[in-house]
Scaffold this active site. Sequence first.
Site, mmCIF file in Angstrom:
data_model
loop_
_atom_site.group_PDB
_atom_site.id
_atom_site.type_symbol
_atom_site.label_atom_id
_atom_site.label_comp_id
_atom_site.label_asym_id
_atom_site.label_seq_id
_atom_site.Cartn_x
_atom_site.Cartn_y
_atom_site.Cartn_z
ATOM 1 N N HIS A 285 0.679 -1.180 0.107
ATOM 2 C CA HIS A 285 0.113 -0.028 0.161
ATOM 3 C C HIS A 285 0.735 1.025 0.143
ATOM 4 O O HIS A 285 1.793 1.509 -1.053
ATOM 5 C CB HIS A 285 -0.868 0.032 1.179
ATOM 6 C CG HIS A 285 -2.054 0.893 1.250
ATOM 7 N ND1 HIS A 285 -2.507 1.714 0.222
ATOM 8 C CD2 HIS A 285 -3.033 1.181 2.171
ATOM 9 C CE1 HIS A 285 -3.500 2.261 0.607
ATOM 10 N NE2 HIS A 285 -3.678 2.127 1.945
ATOM 11 N N HIS A 324 -2.352 -2.463 -9.743
ATOM 12 C CA HIS A 324 -3.375 -1.934 -8.802
ATOM 13 C C HIS A 324 -4.691 -2.738 -8.760
ATOM 14 O O HIS A 324 -4.987 -3.258 -9.687
ATOM 15 C CB HIS A 324 -3.783 -0.316 -9.343
ATOM 16 C CG HIS A 324 -4.187 0.236 -8.098
ATOM 17 N ND1 HIS A 324 -5.495 0.298 -7.567
ATOM 18 C CD2 HIS A 324 -3.695 1.234 -7.272
ATOM 19 C CE1 HIS A 324 -5.964 1.331 -6.654
ATOM 20 N NE2 HIS A 324 -4.555 1.707 -6.432
ATOM 21 N N ASP A 380 2.727 5.437 -7.020
ATOM 22 C CA ASP A 380 3.806 5.233 -6.281
ATOM 23 C C ASP A 380 5.154 5.011 -7.332
ATOM 24 O O ASP A 380 6.279 4.865 -6.650
ATOM 25 C CB ASP A 380 3.836 4.157 -5.289
ATOM 26 C CG ASP A 380 3.008 4.371 -4.046
ATOM 27 O OD1 ASP A 380 2.944 5.657 -3.539
ATOM 28 O OD2 ASP A 380 2.130 3.663 -3.589
#
Length: 446
Positions: A285, A324, A380
């Site tokens: 995460h 994702h 990210d």
Amino acid sequence: MNPTKPATDLSSESASKTTRDTLSITDNRTGQQIEIPIKHDTIRAIDLRPIKVKPDDFGLMGYDPAFTNTASCQSKITYIDGDKGILRYRGYSIEELAEKSTYIETAYLLLHGELPTKSQLADWSYHVTHHTFIHESIKKFIDGFHYDAHPMGMMISTVAALSAFYPDSKDIFNPESRRKQTYRLIGKMPTLAAFAYRHSLGMPFVYPDNDLSYCGNFLNMLFRTTEAKYRPNPTLERALDILFILHADHEQNCSSTAMRLVGSSHVDPYCATAAATAALYGPLHGGANEAVLRMLVEIGSIQNVPAYIKSVKAGEKLLMGFGHRVYKNYDPRARIVKNIAYEVFDVMGINPLIEIALECERIALEDEYFVKRKLYPNVDFYTGLIYQSMGFPMTMFPVLFAIPRTSGWIAQWEEMLLDPEQKISRPRQVYLGSDLRGYIPLDNRK
Ligand code: CMC
């Protein structure tokens, strides 16, 4: 059809051929037929309960480990279309917010549902800014950590500790109390983060400067040394502000779900936020931005990228920052982040790891393994490169996710609290363990 209407048993009825918003189910174990309502493309799992073999059966349940196809709430906060790569907060596209809004305004939007007027924004900023100081005793907790303690560990503990400093926060159904805890949480998260960072360096804490913007003050608390007045670089200040907008909410992700789930026990919002921060810490995460940087360092050079991709395809590693649960297309946040990266590099100098990142992306976007699984860069993938160029150590990366996500967590928490359909979260299980057996005295066990 009314979704609260109980399921109708159709065993004795002939199924109608007319179109309606229902689902007809035949239980082939018994021949029982029921018709249950469909609303918003969902059925209520509880409507399956009347499906039984024997009258004293518990009834049919849905089994959905990791909630891959289960909606746990109705929400009006954030909309994602993962196939099209769309993200909106309260109906506003992430692209437009990143271009035109500020983090502090976006936080208001998430929490209140509407963009603020000038006076509402001024009032909101004033209150958040005037809750940036932390109790002096909190500093003692931070002092108690080793110099190399991970700042996320310090954040989780100190956010939880705020619960003990603000007993009024237990009054969760009082809107005034909720508003105050909201100011405190959004105001104090950057201070806790900056103090954790300064502690790791053995540097004195820098107190908030309320003349600066939310992000400007954060940079001040992190990086000020001997200047009488810290003046943040406007490009870096704006870059951080945009990154904060991009991270502010992401509907029912792991940490927001933790916030809602823990909050559903009616604990105060500091404890729920500590739980959400803990959920965010994991490398799958919010810890992914740190993991991406470690991966790029491990790859070391463009020449080594193919070998790394090969090991990913062999199932030995993950390509961190890719994939994702919801996006099966390019994460719209990743596109914006990629552009910001170059603005930051113009000020701070190019981060050499960008070449490795671009090569990973180039190969992955063409490779059948990634294409077939619809694995694209997520938010990210590039953020760590920006944060590193701005002078943050890798361990601070997840903290830079937690600070802005706090507004999303509180919005999700409040929506959960005020939703009359919600109650304490308590999933069911499918028990597959031993049946009843007699206790064996210790001496008789083999
Ligand atoms: N590298 C290589 N293979 C992957 C990756 C990856 N990063 N992500 C998924 N896969 C493969 C996975 O092995 C599986 O393959 P197979 O079908 O052969 O078993 C397939 O793709 C489907 O993946 P999954 O694990 O079922 O997908 P998920 O929805 O459970 O996981 C995820 C989503 C984000 C946890 C996962 O993609 C992942 O671990 N990514 C790396 C960590 C990361 O970047 N996390 C940040 C997410 S964005 C920030 C946030 O919102 O938290």
